[in-house]
Design an enzyme around this catalytic site. Sequence first.
Site, PDB file in Angstrom:
ATOM      1  N   CYS A  45      -4.888  -3.373   1.070  1.00  0.00           N
ATOM      2  CA  CYS A  45      -4.201  -4.630   1.396  1.00  0.00           C
ATOM      3  C   CYS A  45      -5.200  -5.747   1.644  1.00  0.00           C
ATOM      4  O   CYS A  45      -4.982  -6.900   1.231  1.00  0.00           O
ATOM      5  CB  CYS A  45      -3.314  -4.454   2.628  1.00  0.00           C
ATOM      6  SG  CYS A  45      -2.048  -3.190   2.412  1.00  0.00           S
TER       7      CYS A  45
HETATM    8  C1  BEZ Z   1      -4.193   0.362   2.121  1.00  0.00           C
HETATM    9  O1  BEZ Z   1      -3.998  -0.847   2.070  1.00  0.00           O
HETATM   10  O2  BEZ Z   1      -5.276   0.853   1.825  1.00  0.00           O
HETATM   11  C2  BEZ Z   1      -3.068   1.272   2.552  1.00  0.00           C
HETATM   12  C3  BEZ Z   1      -2.048   0.813   3.343  1.00  0.00           C
HETATM   13  C4  BEZ Z   1      -1.063   1.671   3.751  1.00  0.00           C
HETATM   14  C5  BEZ Z   1      -1.070   2.986   3.340  1.00  0.00           C
HETATM   15  C6  BEZ Z   1      -2.092   3.443   2.527  1.00  0.00           C
HETATM   16  C7  BEZ Z   1      -3.098   2.578   2.112  1.00  0.00           C
END
Ligand code: BEZ
Length: 211
Positions: A45
């Site tokens: 994210c």
């Molecule tokens: C990420 O942004 O890396 C992420 C967010 C939630 C669950 C798994 C990965």
Amino acid sequence: MALQLGDDAPDFTADTTEGPIHLYEYLGDSWGVLFSHPADFTPVCTTELGEVARLKSEFDKRNTKVLGLSVDSLDSHKGWTGDIKDATGNALNYPLIADPDHKVANAYGMIHPNASSTLTVRSVYVIGPDKKIKLEITYPASTGRNFEEILRVLDSLQLTSDYQVATPVNWKEGEDVIVGTAVTDEEAKDKFPKGFRTVKPYLRFTPQPNR
Ligand code: BEZ
């Protein structure tokens, strides 16, 4: 029932990093891209939100307002923005919606219970100036999106809303487009003065008409 292409985009008011926003007022006559991410302070994210900030001027050129969203609180969003700048070099320059009560996420179907019962998946909705849903795509949490592709799709959506054309596989701005199948050869001569070439009676190419 899930939102579908051509449906009205659900309107809402919500708190964002740029203050309270009423979606329809905020969009005005612009196009909109509303995208969700699963959670603040997470790696994929962080890269995505920084990339959208880097591309903000490209969305502006396309008369398109971008909004991010997760179920995190406004305080969480504000705390995370420094990390986005540190990690990607791009400061957040568009509103990030705080949706802790899932009001917007539920209206748009951004929570997919078999993926996570509490977090939003990586949804993207393109909303037209008529406030209808023009595109929806969904990625899982483990896969970051390609926001250059969203720009490419915006180019196609905007072109095909103005002209009776469609865009072929892998099309990019500036490349030839397909004459709409409802347009006869006679009509095509008028509508596409740069000419057209016929590969099959149903597959005719013409230079991009707005260039
Ligand atoms: C990420 O942004 O890396 C992420 C967010 C939630 C669950 C798994 C990965």
